[in-house]
Design a protein around this motif. Structure first.
Motif, short mmCIF file in Angstrom:
data_model
loop_
_atom_site.label_atom_id
_atom_site.label_comp_id
_atom_site.label_asym_id
_atom_site.label_seq_id
_atom_site.Cartn_x
_atom_site.Cartn_y
_atom_site.Cartn_z
N VAL A 27 -3.71 14.52 -12.85
CA VAL A 27 -3.34 13.31 -12.08
C VAL A 27 -1.84 13.03 -12.25
CG1 VAL A 27 -3.61 10.80 -12.01
CG2 VAL A 27 -5.61 12.24 -12.11
N SER A 37 -0.30 7.00 1.99
CA SER A 37 -0.63 5.90 1.06
C SER A 37 0.31 5.83 -0.13
CB SER A 37 -2.05 6.07 0.54
OG SER A 37 -2.93 6.35 1.59
N PRO A 39 1.62 6.75 -4.08
CA PRO A 39 0.98 7.06 -5.37
C PRO A 39 -0.34 6.33 -5.62
CG PRO A 39 2.94 5.73 -5.69
CD PRO A 39 2.91 6.10 -4.25
N ILE A 40 -0.63 5.28 -4.86
CA ILE A 40 -1.86 4.50 -5.12
C ILE A 40 -3.12 5.35 -4.94
CG2 ILE A 40 -2.10 3.59 -2.75
CD1 ILE A 40 -2.80 1.67 -6.02
N ARG A 42 -3.78 8.09 -6.15
CA ARG A 42 -4.17 8.75 -7.40
C ARG A 42 -5.31 8.00 -8.09
NH1 ARG A 42 0.51 12.00 -9.62
NH2 ARG A 42 2.04 11.90 -7.96
N ILE A 43 -5.50 6.76 -7.74
CA ILE A 43 -6.57 5.94 -8.34
C ILE A 43 -7.95 6.45 -7.92
CG2 ILE A 43 -7.18 4.05 -6.76
CD1 ILE A 43 -6.24 2.09 -8.84
N VAL A 44 -8.00 7.17 -6.80
CA VAL A 44 -9.29 7.62 -6.27
C VAL A 44 -10.04 8.52 -7.26
CG1 VAL A 44 -8.54 9.73 -5.07
CG2 VAL A 44 -10.41 8.42 -4.16
N HIS A 45 -9.32 9.26 -8.09
CA HIS A 45 -9.98 10.24 -8.97
C HIS A 45 -10.89 9.56 -9.98
CE1 HIS A 45 -7.54 13.21 -7.07
NE2 HIS A 45 -6.44 12.56 -7.40
N LEU A 100 -8.59 -2.91 -7.82
CA LEU A 100 -7.14 -2.68 -7.94
C LEU A 100 -6.62 -1.92 -6.72
CD1 LEU A 100 -6.99 -1.70 -11.71
CD2 LEU A 100 -5.87 -3.67 -10.68
N GLN A 104 -4.01 -3.33 -3.52
CA GLN A 104 -2.78 -2.66 -3.08
C GLN A 104 -2.86 -2.23 -1.62
OE1 GLN A 104 -0.95 -3.77 -5.83
NE2 GLN A 104 0.27 -2.01 -5.24
N ASP B 3 2.91 0.38 -7.01
CA ASP B 3 1.71 1.22 -6.93
C ASP B 3 1.50 2.03 -8.21
OD1 ASP B 3 1.13 0.34 -4.46
OD2 ASP B 3 1.58 2.21 -3.39
N THR B 4 2.57 2.60 -8.73
CA THR B 4 2.46 3.43 -9.95
C THR B 4 1.95 2.59 -11.12
OG1 THR B 4 4.32 4.68 -9.11
CG2 THR B 4 3.71 5.07 -11.39
N VAL B 6 0.00 0.00 -10.94
CA VAL B 6 -1.43 -0.27 -10.72
C VAL B 6 -2.26 0.95 -11.11
CG1 VAL B 6 -3.16 -0.76 -8.93
CG2 VAL B 6 -1.01 -1.97 -8.92
N VAL B 7 -1.77 2.14 -10.77
CA VAL B 7 -2.49 3.38 -11.14
C VAL B 7 -2.56 3.50 -12.66
CG1 VAL B 7 -2.40 5.90 -11.02
CG2 VAL B 7 -1.92 4.57 -8.99
N ALA B 10 -5.11 1.07 -13.97
CA ALA B 10 -6.49 1.50 -13.67
C ALA B 10 -6.96 2.58 -14.65
CB ALA B 10 -6.55 2.02 -12.23
N TYR B 11 -6.12 3.58 -14.88
CA TYR B 11 -6.51 4.68 -15.78
C TYR B 11 -6.59 4.21 -17.23
CZ TYR B 11 -6.63 8.24 -12.23
OH TYR B 11 -7.00 8.99 -11.13
#
Lengths: 234, 50
Positions: A27, A37, A39-40, A42-45, A100, A104, B3-4, B6-7, B10-11
């Motif tokens: 990731v 979209s 970098p957001i 990347r949350i899908v994984h 989250l 976004q 966005d970064t 937020v990612v 989340a992780y």
């Protein structure tokens, strides 16, 4: 558990942690940013891996509940309990990461559409299943009622799956995915599958160990303890 | 919010929750195993020479 069992458990957790580390590294360094979209995506994984493994863990709980009603073996009850804990945990991760992502992408945390609502109901049902197990019950009734509750709760699983598959517009979608994204998604699915398998089996073993310890401490069966069925002894 | 960021949130959230639960289970499992295993034999017990 003997020495070989402990070694197998350690090797399994080592493999799981390695898979998770590889998935996280993919990731961070392997997946490119989505051209639309950013970098957001990347949350899908983690979101998709948690969501799919929630449904798999629900199926484990359902199978354990059916098996308990069929055989009245307390081991199935312990498996159902272990699976439901993992369902609540994974579904919570899927809900929070989805919120989250939605904030976004849509600009709001929540929308009362069918996939999200059925997912929230799923979390509430399995949290209720775990709470129900802690209520005072007449002797020997807890496992029976929990199994029936778990089977009814499973009815929400096809609703979650079908609402996501059949109403894609009401859910966050990914669209065309790069090869790297698909490969990373597969590794995440495997890593979380191993993780949830490890959590269920470790929780199951812990319940069996503690119940065996209680049984040896209290030689006389208590009023809430169910006598072992002939099949269990066999 | 970025966005970064937020990612990362989340992780961090997901992995902390899942691995935290795994760690607590493994610690309790190890404690239960230790509790279950018989105590080590005491050397020189009932040995008049010791």
């Amino acid at each position: 558990m003997n020495r070989y069992g402990t070694t197998i458990l350690r090797a399994y957790w080592l493999l799981t942690l390695s898979l998770l580390a590889a998935a996280l590294a993919m990731v961070i360094w392997y997946v490119p940013d989505d051209p639309q979209s950013g970098p957001i995506l990347r949350i899908v994984h983690i979101h998709l891996a948690a969501a799919i493994n929630t449904l798999i863990a629900c199926t484990v709980v359902f199978a354990a509940n059916i098996a308990y009603l069929w055989q009245r073996d307390n081991r199935w009850d312990a498996l159902g309990d272990a699976g439901a804990r993992v369902v609540v945990l994974l579904c919570f991760v899927a809900l929070v990461t989805g919120m989250l992502w939605a904030k976004q992408t849509w600009g709001r945390w929540w929308e009362w559409n069918s996939p999200l609502t059925f997912s929230l109901i799923l979390w509430l049902l399995y949290a209720g299943y775990l709470l129900h197990r802690r209520l005072p019950h007449p002797p020997g009734r807890r496992a029976m009622r929990s199994a029936a509750f778990g089977i009814v709760a499973f009815l929400d699983v096809p609703l979650v799956y079908l609402s996501v598959r059949m109403l894609p517009d009401s859910h966050l979608s990914v669209g065309e995915r790069a090869t790297e994204t698909v490969q990373t998604q597969i590794v995440w699915l495997l890593a979380v599958l191993f993780l949830s398998g490890g959590l269920i089996s470790t929780r199951y073993l812990l319940t069996r160990l503690t119940s065996a310890g209680d049984a040896s401490t209290h030689a006389q069966p208590g009023p809430t303890q169910r006598p072992a069925s002939p099949r269990m002894i066999a | 919010m970025n966005d970064t960021a937020v990612v990362i949130i989340a992780y961090t959230f997901g992995l902390t929750l899942l691995l935290g639960y795994a760690a607590s289970l493994l610690i309790r499992h190890a404690q239960a195993l230790r509790h279950q295993s018989p105590p080590p034999p005491i050397a020189h017990q009932n040995n008049p020479d010791s």
